[in-house]
Every structure is written in structure tokens, then in C-alpha cells.
Write a protein that holds these residues in place. Structure first.
Motif, PDB file in Angstrom:
ATOM      1  N   UNK A 206       0.857  -1.048  -0.016  1.00  0.00           N
ATOM      2  CA  UNK A 206      -0.037   0.165  -0.117  1.00  0.00           C
ATOM      3  C   UNK A 206       0.632   1.374  -0.102  1.00  0.00           C
ATOM      4  N   UNK A 207       1.867   1.330   0.733  1.00  0.00           N
ATOM      5  CA  UNK A 207       2.936   2.338   0.855  1.00  0.00           C
ATOM      6  C   UNK A 207       3.492   2.528  -0.446  1.00  0.00           C
ATOM      7  N   UNK A 208       3.905   1.473  -1.013  1.00  0.00           N
ATOM      8  CA  UNK A 208       4.715   1.751  -2.413  1.00  0.00           C
ATOM      9  C   UNK A 208       3.482   2.220  -3.343  1.00  0.00           C
ATOM     10  N   UNK A 209       2.502   1.892  -3.379  1.00  0.00           N
ATOM     11  CA  UNK A 209       1.262   2.271  -4.209  1.00  0.00           C
ATOM     12  C   UNK A 209       1.447   3.906  -4.234  1.00  0.00           C
TER      13      UNK A 209
ATOM     14  N   UNK B  38       2.291   6.616  -7.048  1.00  0.00           N
ATOM     15  CA  UNK B  38       1.368   7.820  -7.446  1.00  0.00           C
ATOM     16  C   UNK B  38       1.912   9.133  -7.206  1.00  0.00           C
ATOM     17  N   UNK B  39       2.567   9.249  -6.087  1.00  0.00           N
ATOM     18  CA  UNK B  39       3.140  10.614  -5.496  1.00  0.00           C
ATOM     19  C   UNK B  39       4.447  10.926  -6.407  1.00  0.00           C
ATOM     20  N   UNK B  40       5.256   9.946  -6.722  1.00  0.00           N
ATOM     21  CA  UNK B  40       6.571  10.401  -7.666  1.00  0.00           C
ATOM     22  C   UNK B  40       6.511  10.031  -8.831  1.00  0.00           C
TER      23      UNK B  40
ATOM     24  N   UNK C  87       4.260  -7.482 -15.206  1.00  0.00           N
ATOM     25  CA  UNK C  87       5.033  -8.430 -14.507  1.00  0.00           C
ATOM     26  C   UNK C  87       5.165  -7.933 -13.208  1.00  0.00           C
ATOM     27  N   UNK C  88       4.704  -6.641 -12.785  1.00  0.00           N
ATOM     28  CA  UNK C  88       4.557  -6.019 -11.420  1.00  0.00           C
ATOM     29  C   UNK C  88       5.991  -6.077 -10.908  1.00  0.00           C
ATOM     30  N   UNK C  89       6.938  -5.184 -11.470  1.00  0.00           N
ATOM     31  CA  UNK C  89       8.225  -5.256 -11.298  1.00  0.00           C
ATOM     32  C   UNK C  89       8.354  -4.401  -9.913  1.00  0.00           C
ATOM     33  N   UNK C  90       9.586  -4.778  -9.080  1.00  0.00           N
ATOM     34  CA  UNK C  90      10.050  -3.907  -8.089  1.00  0.00           C
ATOM     35  C   UNK C  90      11.189  -3.105  -8.308  1.00  0.00           C
ATOM     36  N   UNK C  91      11.546  -2.968  -9.581  1.00  0.00           N
ATOM     37  CA  UNK C  91      12.503  -1.885  -9.810  1.00  0.00           C
ATOM     38  C   UNK C  91      11.561  -0.826 -10.617  1.00  0.00           C
ATOM     39  N   UNK C  92      11.386   0.293 -10.054  1.00  0.00           N
ATOM     40  CA  UNK C  92      10.542   1.291 -10.752  1.00  0.00           C
ATOM     41  C   UNK C  92      11.515   2.575 -11.095  1.00  0.00           C
ATOM     42  N   UNK C  93      10.952   3.466 -12.158  1.00  0.00           N
ATOM     43  CA  UNK C  93      11.786   4.286 -12.587  1.00  0.00           C
ATOM     44  C   UNK C  93      11.078   5.752 -12.614  1.00  0.00           C
ATOM     45  N   UNK C  94      11.961   6.835 -12.162  1.00  0.00           N
ATOM     46  CA  UNK C  94      11.345   8.121 -12.165  1.00  0.00           C
ATOM     47  C   UNK C  94      11.860   9.024 -13.297  1.00  0.00           C
TER      48      UNK C  94
END
Ligand code: SF4
Ligand code: SF4
Length: 280
Positions: free
Chosen positions: A160-163, A167-169, A179-186
Motif C-alpha cells: 500500500x505504501x509503495x502504491x 502515484x506521488x513520485x 509483471x509487477x516489477x519491484x524496480x521502478x523508474x522516475x
């Protein structure tokens, strides 16, 4: 339970390759069983930094995209080889070094190309997110620690916190996110989107001058997509244009001159326009 995620900010990465050097330092020649065997010194990269150029002279830019295993929640490698791929409670995806030995097919089980083959040990390997270090009390993997610009960061949090962070960043996955990755890009738009650049000039007192402070608006199907203001030199850059933008309309507004309307086609590449002369 809290899970580990990595966030990579393309606006910060300068392509110094320190992350790759740190990964080599940690794993090349060092066996960290039962997490992983050692990495080859050459011809194998568990993290790599790709250079991405956009535009054409005189309007160009470049960004660097570090790529590594996404530690996917919905991992194709795990679906294909559930015996050889282990998902930990903290979300880190590991290959079982015993079962990966001789299992060359594992390399093609990752659609993102993140599993590589170690020719010396005859085994499939990939990024472990430095699980051996995290388990012994380290707060960060080596790539995160080595990045001088903090372009890579690790977060430990629940779904929930990561969601909320996504959204925020405005975090986005590198490839389609199914594939629901745990590496996300800004700031991934620097890699995934195009820009339109150009310059605006006007005539004043018989001389051609830069039209600085003019408004430039981009429309598609009558809808405003993006806008920009020309700088001191009369130049503008409109970014974040999806690569399949198609035919768009540009409108230029500058005080004391009639608005000018032009058409531009965006077909996968950034577009650099000729100077538009107002009142000519
Ligand atoms: S990026 Fe590839 S190797 Fe990593 S977890 Fe996802 S499918 Fe598996
Ligand atoms: S160390 Fe940081 S700035 Fe350097 S290439 Fe890696 S992510 Fe980019």
C-alpha cells in the motif's frame, strides 16, 4: 510484510558506471553461496547502463538508463522454472545456484534479458539485490551505495505504501508493468517519450530578433497536450510526447504578432524544427 524495491531516477543518472563497477567488485571472483556463484569478470553484467540519445543537431539530449533484474512479483522466470527460481518473503527473486547449473534455458526465461550465462561456471545468473549483504545487516546493495548521485535508492515498505509512492513520485516500470516489477523508474519520460524543439524569431526595427517569452502549445485532435515558453534565444523544447504522437498542431503566440499555426508529425523520434519567423 515489507518488501525491497529499487527506484532509479533518470534525471539524476549521469552514466558514470559506478554501479556496474561496484557490482563487479562485489561478485566477480567472489562466490556468495548459497545466494549465488561468482560473476565473470568480463562478458557478463548484472546491472548495465544504457545510453539513450534523442533529437538531432542542434537540439539533442541524452539520458542513461540503468537496467537490472526487476525482481518481478509476477515473474516469467519463476513461472517457467518454479524449481530453480526462489521468491523470498522480502520480494527478492533469486536463482537457485545448484539448479541453475547447466540450465541454459533459464536465460531465455526472462523476457527482459536480465538472466545471463556464466561461461566459466556453466550456470545461469542474475542480480541478487545483494541479498547476502542485506541479510548481514547492510542497508543498501552495492550499486545503491556506490552511486554518487543517489540515482538508485532502495526502499523497504508494504504494497500500500509503495502504491502511494508510485502515484506521488510518478514512478513507472521500464517495460509494460504486467509483471509487477519491484524496480521502478522516475523521470522515465526522458527515455520513453519524444520532444519537439525549435526556435521562434520576429522582426523588430528592421532586424530579426529572438522571440523570447513566446508561448508554444501543442495540440492533438484539438486537445492541448503540452506547452512551453521560448527562452532568451527564442528556443523551446516540448517534452513528454508519446512516441506514437502522430500528426499534431503547434500554435505560437507572441505579443504584438498574429498567432502562427503549423503541423508536425511525431513518428517515434524527437522532432527538431526550423526557425519559425513571426510576421514574415
Ligand atoms: S526481470 Fe527477469 S529475471 Fe528478474 S524476476 Fe523478472 S522475469 Fe525474472
Ligand atoms: S552509479 Fe548512479 S549515476 Fe552512475 S551510472 Fe550508476 S545509477 Fe547512474
Amino acid at each position: 510484510m515489507e518488501k525491497k524495491r529499487l527506484i532509479i531516477d533518470l534525471a539524476r543518472c549521469v552514466g558514470c558506471f559506478n554501479c556496474l563497477a561496484a557490482c563487479k567488485d562485489e561478485f566477480a571472483g567472489n562466490s556468495w553461496l548459497p545466494y549465488t556463484d561468482s560473476q565473470m569478470k568480463h562478458d557478463q553484467k548484472w546491472i548495465d547502463v544504457h545510453r539513450h540519445e534523442r533529437g538531432a543537431a542542434p537540439y539533442t539530449d541524452v539520458c542513461y538508463v540503468p537496467k537490472l533484474c526487476n525482481h518481478c512479483e509476477n515473474a516469467d522466470c519463476e513461472k517457467a522454472y518454479p524449481d530453480a527460481v526462489k521468491r523470498r518473503g522480502d520480494g527478492i527473486v533469486l536463482l537457485d545456484p545448484e539448479k541453475a547449473k547447466g540450465a541454459r534455458a533459464l536465460v531465455s526465461a526472462c523476457p527482459h534479458g536480465m538472466i545471463s550465462w556464466n561461461d566459466e561456471l556453466e550456470t545461469a545468473q542474475k542480480c541478487t539485490m545483494c541479498a547476502h549483504l542485506l541479510d548481514s545487516g547492510w542497508k543498501e546493495p552495492r550499486c545503491v551505495q556506490a552511486c554518487p548521485l543517489r540515482a538508485i535508492s532502495i526502499v523497504s515498505c508494504g504494497d500500500a505504501e509503495f502504491s502511494e509512492m508510485i502515484a506521488g513520485q510518478e514512478l513507472t516500470p521500464l517495460a509494460n508493468g504486467s509483471h509487477n516489477p519491484r524496480v521502478m523508474y522516475k523521470n522515465l519520460h526522458r527515455y520513453s517519450c519524444c520532444f519537439i524543439s525549435g526556435a521562434l524569431a520576429c522582426e523588430a526595427d528592421g532586424e530579426e530578433r529572438a522571440a523570447s517569452g513566446a508561448a508554444v502549445e501543442l495540440y492533438r485532435n484539438g486537445e492541448l497536450i503540452c506547452s512551453a515558453e521560448t527562452d532568451f534565444f527564442g528556443e523551446f523544447k516540448i517534452g513528454r510526447i508519446p512516441s506514437g504522437g502522430g500528426v499534431c498542431e503547434l500554435l505560437y503566440y507572441y505579443k504584438g504578432y498574429e498567432p502562427v499555426r503549423t503541423e508536425v508529425t511525431v513518428n517515434g523520434d524527437s522532432v527538431c524544427l526550423d526557425v519559425v519567423r513571426l510576421g514574415a
